[in-house]
Design an enzyme around this catalytic site. Structure first.
Site, mmCIF file in Angstrom:
data_model
loop_
_atom_site.group_PDB
_atom_site.id
_atom_site.type_symbol
_atom_site.label_atom_id
_atom_site.label_comp_id
_atom_site.label_asym_id
_atom_site.label_seq_id
_atom_site.Cartn_x
_atom_site.Cartn_y
_atom_site.Cartn_z
ATOM 1 N N MET A 1 45.306 37.556 34.249
ATOM 2 C CA MET A 1 44.275 38.574 34.474
ATOM 3 C C MET A 1 44.637 39.405 35.706
ATOM 4 O O MET A 1 45.239 38.902 36.640
ATOM 5 C CB MET A 1 42.933 37.883 34.723
ATOM 6 N N CYS A 2 44.295 40.666 35.688
ATOM 7 C CA CYS A 2 44.479 41.520 36.850
ATOM 8 C C CYS A 2 43.368 42.568 36.820
ATOM 9 O O CYS A 2 42.725 42.767 35.799
ATOM 10 C CB CYS A 2 45.810 42.255 36.814
ATOM 11 N N GLY A 3 43.180 43.219 37.931
ATOM 12 C CA GLY A 3 42.229 44.323 37.962
ATOM 13 C C GLY A 3 42.971 45.603 38.288
ATOM 14 O O GLY A 3 43.857 45.604 39.147
ATOM 15 N N ARG B 1 39.153 39.581 39.587
ATOM 16 C CA ARG B 1 40.197 39.665 38.564
ATOM 17 C C ARG B 1 41.594 39.482 39.157
ATOM 18 O O ARG B 1 42.554 39.307 38.410
ATOM 19 C CB ARG B 1 40.143 41.025 37.853
ATOM 20 N N THR C 1 44.756 44.759 41.623
ATOM 21 C CA THR C 1 44.538 43.449 42.222
ATOM 22 C C THR C 1 45.195 42.433 41.306
ATOM 23 O O THR C 1 44.982 42.465 40.097
ATOM 24 C CB THR C 1 43.040 43.120 42.379
#
Lengths: 291, 228
Positions: free
Chosen positions: A1-3, A32, A141
């Site tokens: 997961m990443c933002g 995230r 992020t």
């Protein structure tokens, strides 16, 4: 997961607030991606000068050695060198000879690119992002899933002048694509799949594609899951893979276009209550450009 | 009327208060302000109360709902009413992906559009979307009804089981094993009831086309053995 987040301003009156707005968006995406964070801001600059962002230790030494030819602005572990375009060979030559340990995170007429390990709030504050002005910016992020938590693995990735990309997802054919791009003369700094995606777009642009056609070609050549947000000197683009595996929500008003992995990231933007909120369609290139 | 301002109180406090409600509670109308896209709002409620959320909600809003009526005066993120068992969820704006995923019962009404994978693996819920739905909707949907007043995206009803799909507008393409079927009187009856329940007026059941499973993927055909 990443933002991932991005903000492209249409209204120049908002430009002094770009960094503050982008920092707030980035911090909301901490859930995230708490490992590391990075961002690129398109600030001031002119055609006669080049800005090069370098990252590494002992930056005072670089500042002193290049004092005669480059103006340097230090932000924590990064240094932005600005100099006349004609001096590029000289500056890069000095860096290659004396400080091969430094990493060039990005270069161009207006781009500045910062990334570090740590919580997004800390990263934003270390580089004083809230005080930065600019026309557009993108941020990321990271929650590392396939490689180590290092600054090298943090986004954005820049593989061309004033170009950068952030990615949520993972590519499955990045090894073969990397070899193909290396044959085309591109070079990569990390083993990261997202850097290959950035390189692919840079290669297409170099070959004469527009941002739109470069992204459309990517639908054929990039295999995997992705939501990309891309910045160029005057442009801002978004694309999702054909099954829209990774989340994306956008807001558009007369004053800006904004991207967030989740709506939460957009809550603090001015006039968000009246914005057109939409999810970008899968396999569709969304591009905004300034004249 | 209990009111929660999420600018002041945490989402966990809200959900804990909702989870603590007995079936015979007198606190039947709840109001939530400043949701700001927070996740899991009013998820896991199991009491016949109404919860009104003023603003946009994040992921899994009203997930696993039983008995409650959840009204969102805004948009919702991924997985609204996922695995709902009963009750009613009404979204006044748009819904993100996987609206009503795996839901077993109840009614989900979306006034705006729903994006990709609306009703994925739905198991008995009724979903009424007044706008359009995105690609890959009703993927592997097993039971219940999906009613769409607008258009449907690509690969509608791929690998569908017994869910009935009713679409009033255009369908971009049908997924594997999904076919158009005759709209018979019993289907018009189902539509009439669902449109009424969803508060849709001035739309006739005859305006819809029905899609369902060709039931060609139910059993393994030995002729396909070489494909594995």
């Amino acid at each position: 997961m990443c933002g991932i987040v991005g903000l492209f301003l249409k209204d120049p009156a908002l430009e002094p607030d770009l960094g503050r707005l982008l920092a707030d968006m980035l911090v909301v995406m901490t859930d995230r991606g708490p490992d590391s964070a990075g961002f690129a801001v398109y600030g001031g600059g002119d055609a006669g000068h080049l800005k090069v962002t370098v990252r590494g230790p002992r930056l005072d030494e670089v500042e002193d050695a290049l004092a005669g030819i480059a103006r340097a602005v230090r932000r924590d572990t990064h240094l932005v060198l600005s100099f006349a375009v004609s001096l590029e060979e000289q500056v890069r030559g000095w860096l290659a000879l004396h400080r091969p340990d430094l990493v060039v995170t990005g270069s161009g007429q207006r781009i500045e690119l910062y990334k570090e390990v740590g919580l997004p709030r800390q990263v934003a504050d270390r580089f004083a992002l809230p005080a930065m002005a600019g026309t557009h910016g993108i941020g990321h992020t990271r929650m590392a899933t396939e490689s180590a938590v290092t600054t090298d693995g943090a986004h954005p990735f820049s593989t061309g002048r004033d170009q950068c990309l952030v990615h949520n997802g993972s590519l499955s054919n990045h090894r073969s694509l990397r070899r193909r791009l290396e044959r085309e003369g591109l070079s990569f700094v990390t083993d990261n799949d997202s850097e290959v995606a950035a390189g692919y777009i840079s290669w297409r642009l170099r070959e004469g594609d527009s941002l739109t056609t470069a992204l459309e070609a990517g639908l054929e050549d990039l295999d995997g899951f992705y939501t990309f947000v891309i910045g160029t000197e005057n442009g801002f683009a978004v694309m999702r893979d054909p099954i829209s595996c990774k989340p994306a929500v956008m807001a558009e008003t007369d004053r800006y276009v904004a991207f967030g992995s989740e709506y939460r990231a957009l809550v603090g933007l001015p006039g968000i209550e009246q914005a057109r909120i939409f999810e970008p369609e899968p396999a569709h290139a969304y591009v905004w450009e300034r004249n | 009327m209990p009111a929660f301002d999420l600018a002041v109180t945490t989402r966990r406090e809200l959900n804990a208060a909702l989870h603590a409600l007995p079936a015979n509670t007198n606190e039947t109308h709840w109001h939530v302000a400043n949701p700001e896209g927070a996740h899991a709002l009013a998820a896991g409620v199991n009491a016949p109360v109404t919860i009104e959320i003023d603003g946009h909600a994040g992921y899994y809003c009203a997930g696993m709902n039983q008995l409650a009526t959840v009204i969102v005066n805004g948009n919702v993120g991924v997985g609204v009413a996922e695995n709902m068992m009963s009750g009613r969820v009404h979204v006044k704006g748009d819904a993100s992906q996987a609206a009503g995923a795996t839901a077993h019962g109840g009614l989900l009404v979306i006034d705006g559009n729903a994006s990709a994978r609306c009703g994925i693996s739905m198991k008995g819920v009724d979903i009424v979307v007044k706008g359009s739905i995105g690609p890959m909707s009703a993927f592997m949907a097993q039971a219940g009804n999906l009613v769409v007043l607008g258009d449907a995206g690509e690969a509608l009803g791929d690998s569908l089981y017994e869910t009935r799909i009713f679409v009033r507008g255009a369908v971009k393409s049908l997924g594997a094993d999904c076919i158009e079927k005759e709209l018979r009187p019993e289907h018009e009856e189902i539509l009439t009831k669902l449109l009424l329940d969803a508060g849709v007026e001035g739309v006739s059941p005859q305006e819809f086309r029905r899609y369902g499973s060709a039931r060609g993927l139910y059993n393994f055909h030995v002729d396909n053995a070489s494909a594995y």
